[in-house]
Scaffold this motif. Structure first.
Motif, PDB file in Angstrom:
ATOM      1  N   CYS A  17       0.859  -1.052   0.088  1.00 32.82           N
ATOM      2  CA  CYS A  17      -0.131  -0.032   0.067  1.00 32.82           C
ATOM      3  C   CYS A  17       1.019   1.350  -0.102  1.00 32.82           C
ATOM      4  O   CYS A  17       2.130   1.125   0.463  1.00 32.82           O
ATOM      5  CB  CYS A  17      -0.962   0.040   1.202  1.00 32.82           C
ATOM      6  N   LEU A  18       0.130   2.148  -0.256  1.00 32.22           N
ATOM      7  CA  LEU A  18       1.251   3.588  -0.348  1.00 32.22           C
ATOM      8  C   LEU A  18       1.736   4.033   1.030  1.00 32.22           C
ATOM      9  O   LEU A  18       2.365   4.850   1.017  1.00 32.22           O
ATOM     10  CB  LEU A  18       0.338   4.665  -1.004  1.00 32.22           C
ATOM     11  N   MET A  19       1.156   3.379   2.349  1.00 28.94           N
ATOM     12  CA  MET A  19       1.879   3.737   3.307  1.00 28.94           C
ATOM     13  C   MET A  19       3.012   3.056   3.646  1.00 28.94           C
ATOM     14  O   MET A  19       3.792   3.282   4.339  1.00 28.94           O
ATOM     15  CB  MET A  19       1.077   3.373   4.494  1.00 28.94           C
ATOM     16  N   ASN A  20       3.496   2.037   2.518  1.00 34.08           N
ATOM     17  CA  ASN A  20       4.920   1.535   2.721  1.00 34.08           C
ATOM     18  C   ASN A  20       5.860   2.290   2.116  1.00 34.08           C
ATOM     19  O   ASN A  20       5.765   2.464   0.978  1.00 34.08           O
ATOM     20  CB  ASN A  20       4.651   0.022   2.079  1.00 34.08           C
ATOM     21  N   ASN A  21       6.834   2.623   2.727  1.00 32.58           N
ATOM     22  CA  ASN A  21       7.583   3.876   2.361  1.00 32.58           C
ATOM     23  C   ASN A  21       8.466   3.351   1.112  1.00 32.58           C
ATOM     24  O   ASN A  21       8.597   4.512   0.159  1.00 32.58           O
ATOM     25  CB  ASN A  21       8.659   3.946   3.482  1.00 32.58           C
ATOM     26  N   LYS A  22       9.036   2.282   0.888  1.00 34.47           N
ATOM     27  CA  LYS A  22       9.779   1.894  -0.342  1.00 34.47           C
ATOM     28  C   LYS A  22       8.913   1.634  -1.391  1.00 34.47           C
ATOM     29  O   LYS A  22       9.104   2.310  -2.581  1.00 34.47           O
ATOM     30  CB  LYS A  22      10.480   0.445  -0.013  1.00 34.47           C
ATOM     31  N   PHE A  23       7.453   1.186  -1.207  1.00 32.65           N
ATOM     32  CA  PHE A  23       6.702   1.186  -2.359  1.00 32.65           C
ATOM     33  C   PHE A  23       6.126   2.552  -2.754  1.00 32.65           C
ATOM     34  O   PHE A  23       6.217   2.886  -3.901  1.00 32.65           O
ATOM     35  CB  PHE A  23       5.515   0.376  -2.040  1.00 32.65           C
ATOM     36  N   MET A  24       5.966   3.550  -1.902  1.00 36.91           N
ATOM     37  CA  MET A  24       5.534   4.848  -2.210  1.00 36.91           C
ATOM     38  C   MET A  24       6.710   5.685  -2.876  1.00 36.91           C
ATOM     39  O   MET A  24       6.307   6.388  -3.898  1.00 36.91           O
ATOM     40  CB  MET A  24       5.274   5.504  -0.756  1.00 36.91           C
ATOM     41  N   ASN A  25       8.003   5.316  -2.642  1.00 40.72           N
ATOM     42  CA  ASN A  25       9.048   6.144  -3.399  1.00 40.72           C
ATOM     43  C   ASN A  25       9.080   5.632  -4.818  1.00 40.72           C
ATOM     44  O   ASN A  25       9.141   6.453  -5.584  1.00 40.72           O
ATOM     45  CB  ASN A  25      10.351   5.440  -2.502  1.00 40.72           C
ATOM     46  N   LYS A  26       8.815   4.372  -5.138  1.00 37.48           N
ATOM     47  CA  LYS A  26       8.697   3.776  -6.529  1.00 37.48           C
ATOM     48  C   LYS A  26       7.717   4.201  -7.153  1.00 37.48           C
ATOM     49  O   LYS A  26       7.657   4.573  -8.226  1.00 37.48           O
ATOM     50  CB  LYS A  26       8.820   2.163  -6.455  1.00 37.48           C
ATOM     51  N   VAL A  27       6.556   4.271  -6.511  1.00 35.05           N
ATOM     52  CA  VAL A  27       5.259   4.737  -7.300  1.00 35.05           C
ATOM     53  C   VAL A  27       5.426   6.393  -7.495  1.00 35.05           C
ATOM     54  O   VAL A  27       5.074   6.608  -8.761  1.00 35.05           O
ATOM     55  CB  VAL A  27       3.991   4.506  -6.360  1.00 35.05           C
ATOM     56  N   PHE A  28       6.037   6.972  -6.810  1.00 35.47           N
ATOM     57  CA  PHE A  28       5.970   8.476  -6.987  1.00 35.47           C
ATOM     58  C   PHE A  28       7.283   9.034  -7.461  1.00 35.47           C
ATOM     59  O   PHE A  28       7.355  10.408  -8.033  1.00 35.47           O
ATOM     60  CB  PHE A  28       5.425   9.335  -5.695  1.00 35.47           C
ATOM     61  N   GLU A  29       8.312   8.268  -7.572  1.00 40.65           N
ATOM     62  CA  GLU A  29       9.435   8.905  -8.099  1.00 40.65           C
ATOM     63  C   GLU A  29       9.688   9.386  -9.631  1.00 40.65           C
ATOM     64  O   GLU A  29       9.210   8.429 -10.206  1.00 40.65           O
ATOM     65  CB  GLU A  29      10.506   7.721  -7.764  1.00 40.65           C
ATOM     66  N   ASN A  30       9.351  10.616  -9.725  1.00 39.03           N
ATOM     67  CA  ASN A  30       9.606  11.329 -11.000  1.00 39.03           C
ATOM     68  C   ASN A  30       8.303  10.817 -11.742  1.00 39.03           C
ATOM     69  O   ASN A  30       8.054  10.977 -13.109  1.00 39.03           O
ATOM     70  CB  ASN A  30      10.677  10.778 -11.853  1.00 39.03           C
ATOM     71  N   ASN A  31       7.254  10.793 -11.104  1.00 35.67           N
ATOM     72  CA  ASN A  31       5.958  10.302 -11.584  1.00 35.67           C
ATOM     73  C   ASN A  31       4.954  11.351 -11.385  1.00 35.67           C
ATOM     74  O   ASN A  31       3.991  11.335 -10.407  1.00 35.67           O
ATOM     75  CB  ASN A  31       5.387   9.109 -10.912  1.00 35.67           C
ATOM     76  N   ILE A  32       5.033  12.435 -12.297  1.00 39.00           N
ATOM     77  CA  ILE A  32       4.135  13.672 -11.996  1.00 39.00           C
ATOM     78  C   ILE A  32       2.486  13.402 -12.159  1.00 39.00           C
ATOM     79  O   ILE A  32       1.728  13.718 -11.398  1.00 39.00           O
ATOM     80  CB  ILE A  32       4.631  14.563 -13.236  1.00 39.00           C
ATOM     81  N   PRO A  33       2.003  12.405 -13.090  1.00 36.94           N
ATOM     82  CA  PRO A  33       0.640  12.165 -13.468  1.00 36.94           C
ATOM     83  C   PRO A  33       0.207  11.492 -11.807  1.00 36.94           C
ATOM     84  O   PRO A  33      -1.075  11.697 -11.388  1.00 36.94           O
ATOM     85  CB  PRO A  33       0.605  11.132 -14.453  1.00 36.94           C
ATOM     86  N   ALA A  34       1.022  10.785 -11.365  1.00 34.62           N
ATOM     87  CA  ALA A  34       0.355  10.002  -9.923  1.00 34.62           C
ATOM     88  C   ALA A  34       0.280  10.995  -8.973  1.00 34.62           C
ATOM     89  O   ALA A  34      -0.587  10.911  -8.153  1.00 34.62           O
ATOM     90  CB  ALA A  34       1.527   8.808  -9.826  1.00 34.62           C
ATOM     91  N   ALA A  35       1.231  11.873  -8.531  1.00 36.63           N
ATOM     92  CA  ALA A  35       1.284  12.902  -7.817  1.00 36.63           C
ATOM     93  C   ALA A  35       0.391  13.776  -8.212  1.00 36.63           C
ATOM     94  O   ALA A  35      -0.529  14.302  -6.961  1.00 36.63           O
ATOM     95  CB  ALA A  35       2.641  13.672  -7.908  1.00 36.63           C
ATOM     96  N   GLU A  36      -0.164  14.385  -9.216  1.00 41.61           N
ATOM     97  CA  GLU A  36      -1.207  15.223  -9.453  1.00 41.61           C
ATOM     98  C   GLU A  36      -2.415  14.498  -9.220  1.00 41.61           C
ATOM     99  O   GLU A  36      -3.102  15.201  -8.712  1.00 41.61           O
ATOM    100  CB  GLU A  36      -0.985  15.452 -11.053  1.00 41.61           C
ATOM    101  N   LEU A  37      -2.598  13.113  -9.449  1.00 44.53           N
ATOM    102  CA  LEU A  37      -3.743  12.686  -9.061  1.00 44.53           C
ATOM    103  C   LEU A  37      -4.086  12.261  -7.694  1.00 44.53           C
ATOM    104  O   LEU A  37      -5.148  12.759  -7.155  1.00 44.53           O
ATOM    105  CB  LEU A  37      -3.710  11.186  -9.780  1.00 44.53           C
ATOM    106  N   LEU A  38      -3.137  12.041  -6.998  1.00 44.01           N
ATOM    107  CA  LEU A  38      -3.052  11.903  -5.481  1.00 44.01           C
ATOM    108  C   LEU A  38      -3.523  13.362  -4.961  1.00 44.01           C
ATOM    109  O   LEU A  38      -4.533  13.433  -3.924  1.00 44.01           O
ATOM    110  CB  LEU A  38      -1.909  11.438  -4.952  1.00 44.01           C
ATOM    111  N   LEU A  39      -2.930  14.445  -5.326  1.00 41.30           N
ATOM    112  CA  LEU A  39      -3.395  15.654  -4.811  1.00 41.30           C
ATOM    113  C   LEU A  39      -4.777  16.013  -5.344  1.00 41.30           C
ATOM    114  O   LEU A  39      -5.425  16.843  -4.369  1.00 41.30           O
ATOM    115  CB  LEU A  39      -2.199  16.857  -4.951  1.00 41.30           C
ATOM    116  N   ARG A  40      -5.039  16.084  -6.210  1.00 46.73           N
ATOM    117  CA  ARG A  40      -6.368  16.226  -6.909  1.00 46.73           C
ATOM    118  C   ARG A  40      -7.362  15.453  -5.950  1.00 46.73           C
ATOM    119  O   ARG A  40      -8.586  16.195  -5.801  1.00 46.73           O
ATOM    120  CB  ARG A  40      -6.849  15.975  -8.406  1.00 46.73           C
TER     121      ARG A  40
END
Length: 73
Positions: A17-40
């Protein structure tokens, strides 16, 4: 890959899940669309535009407490 190993891999993936630090890092690292979706979703604002994403960014403060940001967007 044997079926037994595949089942183990599937079990690990299901527990991520995104609360797992290592997984979250890989999901959002240089991933502008994912960060944008989460913030929206969190801010309920579909007009948010993200220009840059950094994970595990450390912000030093000489006058008080420093902070480590999981995601800086």
């Amino acid at each position: 890959m044997p079926i037994q190993e595949l089942t183990e891999v599937q079990q690990i993936v299901q527990e991520l899940c995104l609360m797992n630090n290592k997984f979250m890092n890989k999901v959002f690292e240089n991933n502008i669309p994912a960060a944008e979706l989460l913030l929206r979703i969190i801010l309920k604002n579909d007009k948010i535009k993200v220009k840059e994403v950094k994970v595990q960014n450390f912000i030093q403060n000489l006058y008080g407490h420093s902070a480590q940001m999981d995601i800086l967007a």
